[in-house]
Design a protein around this motif. Structure first.
Motif, mmCIF file in Angstrom:
data_model
loop_
_atom_site.group_PDB
_atom_site.id
_atom_site.type_symbol
_atom_site.label_atom_id
_atom_site.label_comp_id
_atom_site.label_asym_id
_atom_site.label_seq_id
_atom_site.Cartn_x
_atom_site.Cartn_y
_atom_site.Cartn_z
ATOM 1 N N HIS A 41 0.625 -1.045 -0.396
ATOM 2 C CA HIS A 41 -0.108 0.164 0.811
ATOM 3 C C HIS A 41 0.651 1.619 -0.261
ATOM 4 O O HIS A 41 0.410 2.586 -0.737
ATOM 5 C CB HIS A 41 -0.602 0.622 1.582
ATOM 6 C CG HIS A 41 -2.037 0.671 1.035
ATOM 7 N ND1 HIS A 41 -2.893 1.088 0.379
ATOM 8 C CD2 HIS A 41 -2.372 2.333 1.712
ATOM 9 C CE1 HIS A 41 -3.839 2.241 0.124
ATOM 10 N NE2 HIS A 41 -3.403 2.930 1.169
ATOM 11 N N ALA A 42 2.030 1.241 0.417
ATOM 12 C CA ALA A 42 2.957 2.226 0.752
ATOM 13 C C ALA A 42 2.916 2.751 -0.756
ATOM 14 O O ALA A 42 3.603 3.513 -0.781
ATOM 15 C CB ALA A 42 3.892 2.308 1.613
ATOM 16 N N ALA A 43 3.773 1.574 -1.499
ATOM 17 C CA ALA A 43 4.231 1.769 -3.065
ATOM 18 C C ALA A 43 2.587 2.698 -3.799
ATOM 19 O O ALA A 43 3.290 3.469 -4.474
ATOM 20 C CB ALA A 43 4.775 0.891 -3.510
ATOM 21 N N TYR A 44 1.548 2.176 -3.964
ATOM 22 C CA TYR A 44 0.701 2.720 -4.005
ATOM 23 C C TYR A 44 -0.031 4.514 -3.800
ATOM 24 O O TYR A 44 0.147 5.304 -4.569
ATOM 25 C CB TYR A 44 -1.202 2.217 -3.713
ATOM 26 C CG TYR A 44 -2.159 3.027 -3.994
ATOM 27 C CD1 TYR A 44 -2.442 3.002 -5.021
ATOM 28 C CD2 TYR A 44 -2.831 3.145 -2.726
ATOM 29 C CE1 TYR A 44 -3.230 4.385 -5.805
ATOM 30 C CE2 TYR A 44 -3.944 4.375 -3.280
ATOM 31 C CZ TYR A 44 -4.109 5.115 -4.711
ATOM 32 O OH TYR A 44 -4.859 5.770 -4.551
ATOM 33 N N GLN A 45 0.300 4.554 -2.761
ATOM 34 C CA GLN A 45 0.251 6.091 -2.208
ATOM 35 C C GLN A 45 1.669 7.073 -2.501
ATOM 36 O O GLN A 45 1.622 8.268 -2.539
ATOM 37 C CB GLN A 45 0.416 5.869 -0.595
ATOM 38 C CG GLN A 45 -0.881 5.734 0.420
ATOM 39 C CD GLN A 45 -0.908 5.496 1.404
ATOM 40 O OE1 GLN A 45 1.019 4.593 2.228
ATOM 41 N NE2 GLN A 45 -1.471 5.285 2.581
ATOM 42 N N ASP A 46 2.977 5.926 -2.346
ATOM 43 C CA ASP A 46 4.035 7.161 -3.098
ATOM 44 C C ASP A 46 4.121 7.416 -5.175
ATOM 45 O O ASP A 46 3.935 8.108 -5.389
ATOM 46 C CB ASP A 46 5.732 6.568 -3.541
ATOM 47 C CG ASP A 46 5.680 6.262 -1.144
ATOM 48 O OD1 ASP A 46 5.186 6.762 -0.686
ATOM 49 O OD2 ASP A 46 6.668 4.567 -1.301
ATOM 50 N N PHE B 284 -9.935 7.009 -0.658
ATOM 51 C CA PHE B 284 -9.199 5.185 -1.644
ATOM 52 C C PHE B 284 -7.569 5.682 -1.230
ATOM 53 O O PHE B 284 -6.517 4.785 -1.122
ATOM 54 C CB PHE B 284 -8.928 5.674 -3.186
ATOM 55 C CG PHE B 284 -9.988 4.778 -3.661
ATOM 56 C CD1 PHE B 284 -10.311 4.234 -3.732
ATOM 57 C CD2 PHE B 284 -11.177 5.918 -3.545
ATOM 58 C CE1 PHE B 284 -11.201 3.531 -4.105
ATOM 59 C CE2 PHE B 284 -13.068 5.404 -3.858
ATOM 60 C CZ PHE B 284 -13.082 4.172 -4.439
ATOM 61 N N TRP B 285 -6.978 7.123 -0.716
ATOM 62 C CA TRP B 285 -5.528 7.021 0.359
ATOM 63 C C TRP B 285 -5.340 5.937 1.144
ATOM 64 O O TRP B 285 -4.821 5.276 1.225
ATOM 65 C CB TRP B 285 -5.406 8.281 0.447
ATOM 66 C CG TRP B 285 -4.494 8.650 1.726
ATOM 67 C CD1 TRP B 285 -3.919 8.481 2.716
ATOM 68 C CD2 TRP B 285 -2.877 8.355 1.033
ATOM 69 N NE1 TRP B 285 -2.510 8.662 2.797
ATOM 70 C CE2 TRP B 285 -1.900 8.346 2.265
ATOM 71 C CE3 TRP B 285 -2.373 9.235 -0.610
ATOM 72 C CZ2 TRP B 285 -0.844 9.046 1.483
ATOM 73 C CZ3 TRP B 285 -1.332 9.161 -0.958
ATOM 74 C CH2 TRP B 285 -0.129 9.063 0.176
#
Length: 155
Positions: free
Chosen positions: A9-14, A41-42
């Protein structure tokens, strides 16, 4: 190739932050309703979807879209009350915010067939899991029935 989401999920947020700021340098110009979707969605962590759905993909062929991004994109479409996959794919191609919120880079969004392939994989996974549960239940029922017959025969 199997889908692989190394950062979760961190990769999505970045990715979201970098792509979002590219297309919206003044993010506070967006309406409040848009920010509600962005915040929802964040925090929506769908990274487990990738490992759950991995058995439905082949090790051969091109690298597939991440199941978490496909699911996130479809959930966003439903949230926006878009029920047509054709219309949704067009909206993804035309609106950087929707592509970015889904987890895709603008200009590299999935097509109609990719969504339908994803849906068939979900159905396949659901049927496979339900079949295992049903099979186990039937085995237990048959075993219980055999025990009952043995008990009746001996008494």
């Amino acid at each position: 190739m199997l889908p692989c989401n190394l950062g979760g999920h961190a990769a999505y947020q970045d990715t979201f932050v970098s792509d979002f700021l590219t297309f919206y340098p003044d993010p506070f110009a967006l309406p409040k309703g848009t920010w509600d979707y962005i915040v929802q969605f964040w925090y929506l962590d769908l990274s487990q979807t990738d490992s759950i759905m991995q058995e439905c993909y082949s090790v051969f062929g091109p690298e597939p879209r991440l199941p978490s991004c496909m699911l996130r994109s479809y959930l966003l479409a439903l949230k926006l009350k878009v029920t047509s996959i054709t219309v949704w794919c067009r909206m993804l191609r035309e609106t950087p915010l929707y592509a970015t919120l889904s987890g895709f880079h603008f200009g590299d969004t999935p097509g109609i067939g990719t969504f339908y392939d994803f849906f068939s994989r979900i159905i396949e996974r659901t049927i496979r899991c339900n079949f295992r549960i049903l099979k186990k239940s039937l085995q237990n029922t048959v075993f219980s029935g055999l025990l009952f017959l043995l008990y009746c025969a001996t008494h």
